[in-house]
Structures are given as C-alpha cells and as structure tokens.
Scaffold this active site. Structure first.
Site, mmCIF file in Angstrom:
data_model
loop_
_atom_site.group_PDB
_atom_site.id
_atom_site.type_symbol
_atom_site.label_atom_id
_atom_site.label_comp_id
_atom_site.label_asym_id
_atom_site.label_seq_id
_atom_site.Cartn_x
_atom_site.Cartn_y
_atom_site.Cartn_z
ATOM 1 N N SER A 1 39.612 -61.584 -18.998
ATOM 2 C CA SER A 1 39.990 -61.496 -17.584
ATOM 3 C C SER A 1 40.707 -62.736 -17.075
ATOM 4 C CB SER A 1 38.748 -61.234 -16.719
ATOM 5 O OG SER A 1 37.764 -62.234 -16.930
ATOM 6 N N ASP B 1 36.542 -66.755 -7.735
ATOM 7 C CA ASP B 1 35.335 -65.935 -7.629
ATOM 8 C C ASP B 1 34.261 -66.534 -8.528
ATOM 9 O OD1 ASP B 1 35.960 -65.158 -10.217
ATOM 10 O OD2 ASP B 1 36.546 -63.110 -9.687
ATOM 11 N N HIS C 1 36.259 -67.007 -12.180
ATOM 12 C CA HIS C 1 37.666 -67.272 -12.450
ATOM 13 C C HIS C 1 38.248 -68.354 -11.546
ATOM 14 C CE1 HIS C 1 36.818 -62.991 -13.464
ATOM 15 N NE2 HIS C 1 37.397 -63.360 -14.586
#
Length: 364
Positions: free
Chosen positions: A36, A327, A330
């Site tokens: 991600s 977040d 990340h």
C-alpha cells in the site's frame, strides 16, 4: 504552507530542473511492485477491504481518491518525477493495455506481502509471487508489440522499484492472535524466510531481462501511529521492540543486494534503499523538513489517531504538509517527497551502493 516547507519544495523543484528531470525521461519505463505504500489503485479492482478509493484519501491529488493510501502522491510517483517518468497506471485497470503499458505498470497491492499469507484477512491482494506472475502477463503483451531487440533494451534500461515487507510484519508477525509466525520463528529466522522468498522472485525478474532494481528497506514500523496507539512505548517514543524485530530484515536485504551485485548477476545492478535511516532522520529532525507533527496521523481516530485508520468522509487535519503520517500506517505526500529525493540523489547512506539517479545513468 510555512516558510520551511515552501523553501524545501523550491529546492526540490530547482534540483529537478538542474538535473534535467523535467520533460526528459532518464529511463524508458518504471515498473513498481510492492504494497500500500506504492499501490496506485490495483486494489480498487480487487475484492479487498484494503482500499483507498474514497475521500479524504487523495484530498490533495488532482484526480481525487485514486486508490493511493495518502493525501496525494506516493513514494514511487515522486521518484518517477525525479526520473522524468509519468506515474505508471495500475496493472488491474482494464485500460492498462496497448501503448499505455510501454512506460511501465504499477503492480503494487495494499495488504500484499512477500509471503502469500500476509494480510489475508483483508481479502484479495497481490502478494510478491502474484505480482511477478502479473509482470509476466505484461511481458507476453510486450512480446507481441515489440521486436526482441527493442524489448531487451526496454527491460534492461527500465527501473524496477520494489517496496515489500511491511505487511509481513504488521499484518502477520506482529499479530500473534491470527498468525503463528512469531511462535514458529524468532526475528532472525522470520527475516531469513522473507529474504529467501524475495531472492527467488528477484531471480525470476532478472531471468526475464530486468536489470536495474531499487529495493526499499523497511521504515521504523515501531514509530507509525498504529504501533504508537498500542501504548507499549513511553509518550514521545517509538515502540523499540518492533523496530528491533525488523532489524534483521533490513540488514539481510542490504546483504542480499551485495550478494546479487558480486558478479552472480552479470549486467545488473541492485540498490538498497535505506528507508529506515531516512525516515529516522525525518522523525529525529522534523523541523529540518518543515514538519511539526510526527507522532500522530493526519486522518484517523483514537490514540495518536492510529487506533482506527482514515474512514470515509472523516475530516483530516488542515496542515497536511506539516504531518509526517497521513493515516495509521502511511506517510503524507510531504514525507514521501523526502524519501523519494533521498533515494534519487542521496549518499550511499541513503541508497547503497549507488542512488537511483546513478542507477538510471548506468549502461549495463
């Protein structure tokens, strides 16, 4: 934007211009594999819980929410800027075909790990093994579009960016209630397991003609809001036990790069990206880079805004360029920009044995 952040961005743009990056591609293509941290929308097309296709993800991105797990652009997007290469489209997008794939593709998948079982409770995702299979699918398409000589040139001069390992720890080894990994392996043995898988797939990519590899190490996972939210560290400190657990992986990946560069892979160059060191510098000296908040997320809920990650329509912080973390897991685009710049033009402490700019210039 405060004065320090403004000045940093001026320096970045000026450096891009000075190096001839703007409007001049330094490599024919960029192939991105990972999780991600560099997913550009592959999970949008998968039956997965791990998606970032909703506001406020992409709040500062010109396309809005795109599947990128940040407020705007990822590390690989920004590294592509330095190389003069547009961000490649996601492999899973049905429109990623024909001439659109000639500049590279992004195969990265949120929740994907080096070993297949990592992140499995999120649903479908592309592990490292599957991403290599997906690349071979692309290769079949390229063989139908190009002569063998042109294809060889494309592959040998392309840049391969690989960002793996976080999910093997965050969504595997550090979750003893769901995975037996931490009971079956000590940290060194688990790192060896991961690195053996990694090495096999690197060999597979080398065997089909890719020659220039940038392998990002793990950042200090014990410092992300998700881990700080556990309350296992004193206020203002990272979870040292987590950072110690991932140490053998980073050390082993750097050694692996040395082994692959020792003549066993002629005509190739493998580069280790010291994500841990660069990110540690950001966290230890935030003001140097214009950051004022390093211990909580811009978008999230709970302790350190890291217990519940960014939910749909949850209002994020307004001063996003001053936050290191977007977040629970990340970085913000601002932090990604520092990581990309140091990978591209940093010293051997940041990228070993050469940086990405030098990698692109190599004629192998």
């Amino acid at each position: 934007m405060d004065g320090k952040r403004w000045w940093f961005m001026v320096v970045v743009v000026a450096a891009c211009w000075w190096n001839g990056v703007v409007g001049q591609a330094q490599a024919p293509a960029i192939w991105v594999m990972g999780d991600s941290l560099v997913d550009s929308g592959n999970n949008n097309f998968l039956n997965s819980v791990a998606k970032a296709n909703y506001y406020p993800y992409g709040i500062d991105y010109y396309r809005g929410p795109s599947g990128r797990f940040t407020n705007s652009r990822t590390f690989s997007d920004l590294l592509g800027d330095w190389l003069g290469i547009a961000a490649p489209p996601p492999f899973s997008d049905p429109l990623s075909a024909g001439n659109r794939i000639l500049g590279g593709l992004n195969y990265a998948s949120a929740a994907g790990g080096i070993i297949d079982e990592s992140g499995q409770y999120y649903g479908d995702r592309f592990s490292l093994n599957q991403q290599v299979v997906n690349f071979e699918t692309t290769l079949s398409q390229l063989r139908n579009m190009m002569s063998p000589t042109n294809l060889t040139q494309l592959l040998s001069n392309s840049i391969v960016v690989m960002v793996f390992g976080s999910n093997d720890y965050i969504n595997n080894y550090l979750m003893p209630n769901l995975y037996a990994s931490s009971r079956n392996y000590n940290p060194q043995a688990f790192a060896n397991l991961l690195l053996n898988h990694y090495a096999r797939q690197l060999q597979a990519l080398y065997s089909v003609g890719l020659r220039k590899f940038f392998l990002a190490g793990l950042g200090p996972l014990g410092c992300i809001p998700n881990q700080l939210a556990t309350g296992q560290a004193p206020a203002g400190r990272c979870v040292d036990t987590v950072n110690q657990i991932i140490g053998p992986f980073n050390e082993g990946l750097r050694r692996l790069v040395g082994q692959f560069n020792d003549g066993s892979h002629p005509g190739a160059m493998f580069v280790y990206g010291n994500t841990y060191g660069v990110f540690g510098d950001i966290l230890n000296n935030p003001a140097r880079y214009g950051f004022t908040v390093r211990d909580r997320a811009c978008c999230g809920l709970g302790r350190n805004q890291g217990q519940i990650t960014c939910l749909p329509l949850l209002a994020p912080c307004f001063n996003r360029d001053q936050f290191v973390f977007w977040d629970a897991f990340h970085p913000t685009q601002a932090a990604n920009a520092v990581l990309a710049q140091r990978a591209y033009s940093g010293s051997t402490t940041d990228a070993y044995p050469i940086n990405v700019q030098q990698l692109a210039q190599l004629r192998l």
